[in-house]
Design an enzyme around this catalytic site. Structure first.
Site, PDB file in Angstrom:
ATOM      1  N   GLY A 224       0.854  -1.103  -0.108  1.00 57.08           N
ATOM      2  CA  GLY A 224      -0.028  -0.129   0.210  1.00 57.08           C
ATOM      3  C   GLY A 224       0.675   1.306  -0.107  1.00 57.08           C
ATOM      4  N   ASN A 225       0.196   2.348   0.364  1.00 56.41           N
ATOM      5  CA  ASN A 225       0.950   3.749   0.239  1.00 56.41           C
ATOM      6  C   ASN A 225       0.522   4.608   1.462  1.00 56.41           C
ATOM      7  OD1 ASN A 225      -0.987   5.546  -1.007  1.00 56.41           O
ATOM      8  ND2 ASN A 225      -0.864   3.783  -2.519  1.00 56.41           N
ATOM      9  N   ARG A 226       0.981   5.734   1.586  1.00 60.00           N
ATOM     10  CA  ARG A 226       0.673   6.440   2.617  1.00 60.00           C
ATOM     11  C   ARG A 226      -0.507   7.570   2.420  1.00 60.00           C
ATOM     12  NH1 ARG A 226       6.038   9.000   4.859  1.00 60.00           N
ATOM     13  NH2 ARG A 226       4.617   9.967   6.216  1.00 60.00           N
TER      14      ARG A 226
END
Ligand code: CTP
Length: 428
Positions: A224-226
Site C-alpha cells: 500500500g501507500n501513505r
C-alpha cells in the site's frame, strides 16, 4: 524567522513568511479570536495581534503575546522609532479584524485613525476581512448598514455575522462567525483566491479519485501507500460546494464520508480502474488524486503466509505492472463529453537528473492530461497533513504555485484552474 514576545516590535522585512495582522476590537467575542489566531499561525505564518484598548478588557495582552509569539501594542506611540502604524499595514499580506464592533466599522468606514488598529487599516494595501459581532439592533441600525455598504464598496470583505444567542438573553444576527469560517475566508485570500467560492461548477459531472490502493499479498497483507485521502475528499467537498455532481472513487480512506457526493469504495488498482473508467465516460472533469499502485503481486496467496511454513524465508514476491488509470482516461476522452478536463497529481522528489518541476513537466507531457498538480514529497511532506503546498502545471506551459494552505484551499485553487481550462477550450 520568528520574533519572540517582547523582542523587536516588527519582523524585519525580507522574510518570506506570510504576515497577517489580527485586529481585535472591544467585544465579548474577543475570546473566540484566540482560536482564530491559532488557526492563522498554522503553516508558519507570522501573526501580529493588534487589539484596541477596549479589547484588552476582554482578553489580556499576555494571552495575545503568548499565542502569537509577537509583541502586542495598541497605540501608535509604542516603539514609535519603528513607525509601526505604517509598517504593519504596508507589510501585511492580510488584515483581519475579529470581532469588528459597530464602532470599529464606523471608524474604518470614515477613515479615522486614532489607535494602532485603525491606523493599520488605513495603511493596509492587502486584502482586509472584517468579522462583525454586535447586538442585532446595532447591526441593523441604518448607520451600521451604511458603513458596511461603504466598506464593501471599497473591496473590504465584511462577513455577515452569524445568527443565534447573543450576550444576555437576546438572539438574532450579530454573533461572530465561527473561527473556522473566518479562517477559511482568510486562507482563500492568502492563497490569492476570491473570498467566497462561486457556483462555477454548477451542472458539471466530476469524478475524483481519492486515497491509496492496496494490492494483496495474502488475506491479511498488502502493498500500500501513505495516502490518507484528505486532498481527494477536499476536492470532492469543494466541487460539491461549487455546484458540481461529484462521484468520489475512494480507495481505503478512513475519513468521514463527504456530504453531498456519491461515494464508490474500491480497494485495488484494478477496482480503481474499473470504477474510474465507468464514471469518466460521462464526466466533464476527472481528477486522479488517488495514489494508485504501479505494481502488484502476480500471485496472491490464498491462505495467510505463516512464519513456520516459510523456512528459512518466504519466496520473493514477484510483481507485475498495473494499468495506468490516468493514461486510460486520457485515451478514452474521445468518447467523453467534449471539453473534458483531466487532472493528474504527481508526487515528486528532485534528484540528480532534474528538479521536482522538471520531472513534473515531463510527466504532464507523458501522461497527456490537461493539468498536473505537483507535490514536493521530499522527506515525507504532504501525507496525512491538513495543509499542502503545490504547483499546478497546465498544458499551456503555465505554472501556478499555491502557497502552503489547507487542502480545501488547494482544492479551490485547482477548481479555479479547471474552470479556466474549460473556458480556454470553449473559446478556442
Ligand atoms: N496514476 C494512475 N494509475 C497508476 C499510477 C498512477 O492513474 N497506475 C495516476 C495518479 O493518480 C496520478 C498520476 O498518475 O494522478 C501520477 O502518479 P505518479 O505516481 O506520480 O506517477 P507515475 O506515473 O506512477 O510515475 P512515477 O511513479 O514513475 O513517478
Amino acid at each position: 524567522m520568528s520574533t519572540p514576545a517582547g523582542d523587536t516590535a516588527v519582523e524585519p522585512s525580507g522574510s518570506d513568511r506570510q504576515r497577517v495582522v489580527l485586529g481585535v476590537s472591544g467585544g465579548i467575542a474577543a475570546y473566540k479570536s484566540c482560536e482564530l489566531l491559532r488557526r492563522l499561525t498554522e503553516s508558519g505564518r507570522s501573526v501580529t495581534v493588534v487589539p484596541t484598548e477596549a479589547a484588552l478588557e476582554f482578553v489580556g495582552r499576555v494571552t495575545w503575546a503568548a499565542l502569537s509569539g509577537n509583541p502586542v501594542r495598541t497605540r501608535v506611540w509604542d516603539d514609535a522609532h519603528q513607525v509601526p502604524h505604517v509598517r504593519l499595514g504596508q507589510e501585511a499580506d492580510l488584515v483581519v479584524v475579529a470581532p469588528a464592533t459597530a464602532d470599529l466599522l464606523a471608524k474604518a468606514a470614515h477613515g479615522l485613525a486614532d489607535d494602532l488598529l485603525t491606523s493599520t487599516l488605513l495603511t493596509a494595501r492587502c486584502p482586509v476581512v472584517l468579522a462583525p459581532a454586535m447586538h442585532t439592533e446595532m447591526w441593523e441600525h441604518p448607520a451600521t448598514v451604511a458603513n458596511v455598504a461603504t466598506l464593501r464598496a471599497r473591496g473590504i470583505v465584511v462577513l455577515d455575522p452569524a445568527s443565534g444567542r447573543l450576550t444576555g438573553a437576546d438572539t438574532g444576527p450579530g454573533r461572530l462567525p465561527e473561527p473556522d469560517a473566518i479562517a477559511a475566508v482568510c486562507e482563500r485570500l492568502l492563497a490569492g483566491l476570491s473570498a467566497y467560492p462561486t457556483a462555477d461548477l454548477a451542472g458539471l459531472n466530476v469524478v475524483v479519485s481519492a486515497g491509496g490502493t492496496r494490492e494483496p499479498i495474502d488475506p491479511v497483507r498488502f502493498i500500500g501507500n501513505r495516502s490518507s485521502g484528505l486532498q481527494g475528499y477536499a476536492l470532492a467537498t469543494t466541487a460539491a460546494a461549487r455546484g458540481a455532481h461529484v462521484v468520489v472513487v475512494s480507495a481505503n480512506v478512513a475519513l468521514p464520508e463527504p456530504a453531498g457526493v456519491t461515494l464508490v469504495r474500491v480497494s485495488t488498482a484494478a477496482d480503481m480502474k474499473d470504477a474510474v473508467l465507468k464514471h469518466s465516460t460521462t464526466a466533464d472533469v476527472v481528477v486522479m488524486a488517488a495514489a494508485v499502485a504501479d505494481f502488484r503481486p502476480v500471485q496472491v496467496a490464498r491462505d495467510k503466509i505463516k512464519k513456520d511454513d516459510t523456512s528459512p524465508l518466504p519466496e520473493p514476491i514477484v510483481l507485475e505492472r498495473t494499468d495506468d488509470v490516468l493514461a486510460l482516461v486520457v485515451e478514452a476522452r474521445g468518447a467523453a463529453p467534449s471539453g473534458q478536463v483531466i487532472v493528474g497529481f504527481a508526487a515528486e522528489t528532485g534528484d540528480a537528473t532534474g528538479t521536482v518541476l522538471e520531472h513534473a513537466s515531463a510527466k504532464l507531457a507523458r501522461k497527456g492530461c490537461d493539468l498536473l498538480v505537483v507535490n514536493d514529497v521530499s522527506g515525507g511532506r504532504v501525507f496525512e497533513q491538513s495543509h499542502n503546498a503545490v504547483t499546478i502545471l497546465s498544458r499551456d506551459g503555465s505554472a501556478l504555485p499555491v502557497v502552503e494552505s489547507t487542502k480545501e484551499t488547494v482544492a479551490d485553487a485547482i477548481w479555479d484552474r479547471v474552470v479556466a481550462a474549460r473556458e480556454a477550450t470553449n473559446s478556442g
